[in-house]
Design a protein around this motif. Structure first.
Motif, PDB file in Angstrom:
ATOM      1  N   UNK A 287      24.238  10.476  36.809  1.00 49.01           N
ATOM      2  CA  UNK A 287      23.165   9.477  36.837  1.00 49.01           C
ATOM      3  C   UNK A 287      21.804  10.158  36.715  1.00 49.01           C
ATOM      4  N   UNK A 288      21.585  11.233  37.501  1.00 45.20           N
ATOM      5  CA  UNK A 288      20.295  11.906  37.460  1.00 45.20           C
ATOM      6  C   UNK A 288      20.111  12.687  36.167  1.00 45.20           C
ATOM      7  N   UNK A 289      21.201  13.151  35.580  1.00 44.72           N
ATOM      8  CA  UNK A 289      21.102  13.796  34.264  1.00 44.72           C
ATOM      9  C   UNK A 289      20.597  12.795  33.233  1.00 44.72           C
ATOM     10  N   UNK A 290      21.106  11.582  33.288  1.00 38.09           N
ATOM     11  CA  UNK A 290      20.636  10.551  32.354  1.00 38.09           C
ATOM     12  C   UNK A 290      19.146  10.258  32.591  1.00 38.09           C
ATOM     13  N   UNK A 291      18.755  10.146  33.862  1.00 41.35           N
ATOM     14  CA  UNK A 291      17.340   9.902  34.168  1.00 41.35           C
ATOM     15  C   UNK A 291      16.450  11.002  33.579  1.00 41.35           C
TER      16      UNK A 291
END
Length: 792
Positions: A287-291
């Motif tokens: 999720x944070x990689x996508x952000x």
């Protein structure tokens, strides 16, 4: 038009932390002095942490010492002093240390690891048993080369004494040949911290001083707790760069070159984002990689080209070739990124390493970002180093996407490619070829000067956006500056070891062994605790042996730390001490001077005099039993500043400009030559008149006089101690008894000391008369070793 190309890969990471030992109760073990002194000389920082502790009980007590240091630093010295006897550590090859450690264990002596891994800090901790009513002093020295990132240097100092301390001080001195373009000090939004912070600047020297009284360390909101202070002091700064060639500093035998041109146009880049979507990237990581990727896509310039690749057990390509960062392409990329999910993937690291190297073919740098606790950082470092890139750990936390974005911003704006630095008149150079130079970073090269030329000839070549560029410069070799030679020499050793350790990871056979041996030899020469060396502390008889090592990433087994048994200690022989950091208020290349002091004699009309080295910061008076501490900064004519603390409550700071008094309730500032003023508080008394202030705290009375010579003000103390007082410090002896012998000899106690009839100005009097005196070496006047009275 040249274009720079990069690939960014997101993997996982291992993170280990050790729980800190509980603090001792203040009523049993009292840390009465805790000083942190850091000196930065052209980006090279040497930090000294000194903790003085007293066991106030009648029986023996275990005393703990634990500090956190930056993980980029090398420990270079550690010592424990108990009742005047010092137990030093010695740096040896790790294998030899292991043998000596095993022998100690076989004799029934236990051992404890003294370091652990953290996000930006490593923890050093040890302990020693101290007899009742005895003192122990711990001293730790570590060194680091500050790296320029995002256009600034950062010094991180962790201060956590584990209890409120009567004499707490942080001093940072920054020597830079160029003016500072800016300086920022961490502001924890705490009034107590701001009250204790002082920043002083001159053309080439900047001083940052933090003093927090005992009560301030308990009532501050954001950086204090029931165990006292707990803060990370962060000082960031940058320097002006008037020359494109950069800054070149030379000494008798070494040089260092800082290259960071700013007058270059940014090169459009080709960047490929390679995202691991295997099972290890599940949950918050993906999720944070996508952000982070969505934020990075927003920052791409219109003339940049980019691509997206995901992989698990198969590779998925967003577009078959790189596309320009147009509005349409960016919208399509955001849609692709939003649909990235974790799945399964290739786990054979050898196969991954071979595949990446073959695919890149040396055409562009490859950056690896390790995400979480599972991935081995050693593997990522090998992968990046083989492909001219970098590896970083990304911690699984609420700010993970900011960590990802922050790393991208470091490499987002290339200014030069294929950078090569050549030097005529130098040898044993550190790395001189760099595939990229990025905006906000800095290239650092150091080496040894040869005797063949009187100058160092420098030539730099590289490729900018539109053409090839060349910089040339001729630098005269400096001579006669011991301090400059010392720090450049140690900087060269530090940087060489760092680069050899990286190179050793990707080499094979004899080349690998040669790099390892060279790194080991330099580590031992400069007493650096590195992954190849260990430092073992042999403590007093019948106590444990402990070892300090440079920690490394360790495997995680079922969510718990896996401790490698080969990670054991070494034994300690006193290493040659590292060079003392440059004294405060001195030019970094200044030859030490001496200031003459007078001391009276109870049975002789003729006073004694001695020459005290300057510039230094001295412990002037120390009386732990009453909680009295007085320190001062001695410059070329007298004292520039003096600080007195009494009973963990009263605080008096004197400078040549003003006098500041603080007692927890009152915060008052007085000025020299103001109206006569008196202040009386319990056992504290101050009487100020013109350029003289009479200060009594407890049983100790000191009269300070402000003098002016050659246009410069300075302070001078007239110390008046009670009879038979047991006071330490350079003024701990109120008078000396002596007997004159024929042949210009003075009998001091049981020693015959050579003396010369001379004269000295008596600044203890406002009229400053010149008196005749017997001049003797200062070593015979000080009540102990000279080093015991130095704060830096």
């Amino acid at each position: 038009m040249d274009r720079t190309t990069a690939a960014v890969t997101l993997f996982g990471l291992l993170f280990i932390w050790a729980t800190a030992a509980p603090a001792e109760r203040a009523q049993d073990v009292d840390i009465y002095s805790y000083h942190i002194n850091s000196t930065i000389n052209s980006r090279y920082a040497i930090t000294v942490i000194t903790s003085c502790v007293i066991n106030r009980l009648s029986e023996s007590k275990e005393v703990h010492f634990q500090v956190k240091i930056p993980n980029n630093a090398f420990i270079s010295k550690f010592s424990i002093t108990i009742d005047g006897k010092t137990y030093d550590g010695v740096v040896k090859e790790k294998e030899e240390a292991q043998r000596q450690y095993s022998q100690a264990v076989s004799r029934g002596e236990s051992a404890g690891m003294v370091s652990s891994v953290g996000r930006t800090l490593e923890e050093f901790k040890t302990s020693v048993t101290v007899a009742g009513f005895s003192n122990v002093t711990f001293e730790l020295v570590y060194e680091e080369l500050l790296q320029r990132q995002h256009g600034k240097y950062q010094l991180l100092i962790n201060a956590q004494p584990m209890q409120p301390v009567a004499d707490f001080k942080i001093d940072v001195t920054i020597y830079e040949s160029s003016r500072l373009s800016f300086l920022e000090v961490t502001d924890p939004a705490d009034e107590e911290f701001r009250h204790g912070l002082t920043v002083t600047k001159s053309d080439k020297v900047t001083w940052v001083e933090i003093y927090l009284a005992h009560q301030q360390q308990t009532r501050c909101r954001n950086i204090c707790g029931e165990n006292g202070l707990d803060m990370d002091l962060i000082i960031t700064y940058d320097v002006e760069r008037p020359k494109s060639i950069g800054e070149i500093k030379t000494s008798d035998s070494f040089f260092v070159h800082f290259f960071a041109p700013t007058d270059i146009e940014r090169i459009p880049k080709n960047v490929v984002f390679v995202i691991d979507q295997s099972g290890s990237m599940g949950g918050r990581k993906i999720i944070q990689t996508r952000w982070a990727l969505l934020k990075i896509l927003d920052d791409l310039a219109k003339d940049d080209h980019f691509g997206l690749i995901t992989f698990n057990n198969e590779v998925k390509v967003w577009k078959p070739e790189l596309v320009q960062a147009t509005k349409t392409n960016l919208e399509s990329a955001r849609s692709f990124v939003s649909q990235i999910l974790n799945q399964g993937g290739e786990t054979d690291t050898t196969k991954i390493q071979a595949n990446v190297k073959e695919a890149i073919g040396g055409k562009f740098p490859f950056y690896c970002l390790g995400f979480g606790l599972e991935v081995k950082l050693d593997f990522l470092e090998k992968l990046a180093e083989e492909n001219n890139g970098l590896a970083r750990r990304i911690y699984e936390n609420s700010d993970s996407y900011l960590q990802l974005k922050g790393f991208y911003e470091e490499v987002a704006n290339p200014l030069l490619t294929n950078v090569q630095l050549k030097y005529t008149g130098a040898a044993n150079l550190t790395q001189t070829r760099f595939s990229q130079y990025y905006q906000g970073s800095e290239i650092v090269v150091a080496g040894q000067l040869t005797d063949s030329l009187d100058t160092l000839e420098t030539e730099i070549t590289g490729t900018s956006k539109n053409s090839a560029v060349t910089y040339k410069h001729s630098t005269n070799k400096s001579t006669g500056f011991l301090l400059q030679d010392t720090y450049i020499r140690r900087l060269w050793g530090f940087l060489t070891v760092k680069q050899l350790l990286i190179k050793e990871k990707i080499l094979h056979g004899q080349e690998k062994e040669a790099a390892r041996k060279e790194a080991l030899d330099i580590s031992l020469k400069y007493t650096f605790v590195t992954p190849l060396t260990s430092m073992v502390v042999m403590k007093p008889q019948d106590q444990d042996v402990q070892v300090a090592q440079k920690p490394k990433e360790k495997d995680y087994v079922h969510g718990a730390e896996y401790h490698d048994s080969s990670w054991a200690p070494t034994l300690f022989v006193p290493p040659p001490p590292p060079p003392r950091p440059a004294p405060r208020f001195a030019d970094p290349y200044y030859i030490p001077i001496y200031v003459r002091f007078l001391i009276s004699s109870t049975d002789q009309l003729k006073p004694l005099c001695y020459d005290q080295p300057a510039p230094f910061k001295y412990r002037m008076l120390i009386d732990p039993s009453s909680g009295y501490f007085m320190n001062g900064e001695l410059v070329d004519n007298g004292f520039r500043r003096t600080l007195i603390q009494f009973k963990d409550k009263y605080y008096l700071k004197l400078s040549t400009k003003n006098i500041r008094y603080y007692d927890g309730l009152n915060d008052l500032t007085f000025f020299w030559e103001q109206e006569p003023t008196e202040l009386h508080r319990d056992s504290v008394s101050m009487i100020l008149k013109d350029n003289e202030i009479d200060v009594t705290m407890g049983t100790i009375r000191v009269v300070f006089l402000r003098h002016k010579e050659n246009g410069e003000f300075f302070l001078w103390p007239d110390v008046k101690l009670p009879p038979n007082a047991d006071i330490k410090g350079i003024f701990g002896k109120a008078n000396l008894q002596y007997e004159e012998f024929p042949g210009s000899l003075i009998n001091l106690g049981d020693k015959q000391v050579p003396a010369t009839w001379s004269n000295a100005t008596d600044y203890r009097r406002s009229s400053a008369p010149v008196l005749g005196c017997w001049l003797i070496p200062y070593q015979f006047v000080l009540p102990g070793k000279f080093s015991n009275f130095i704060l830096v």
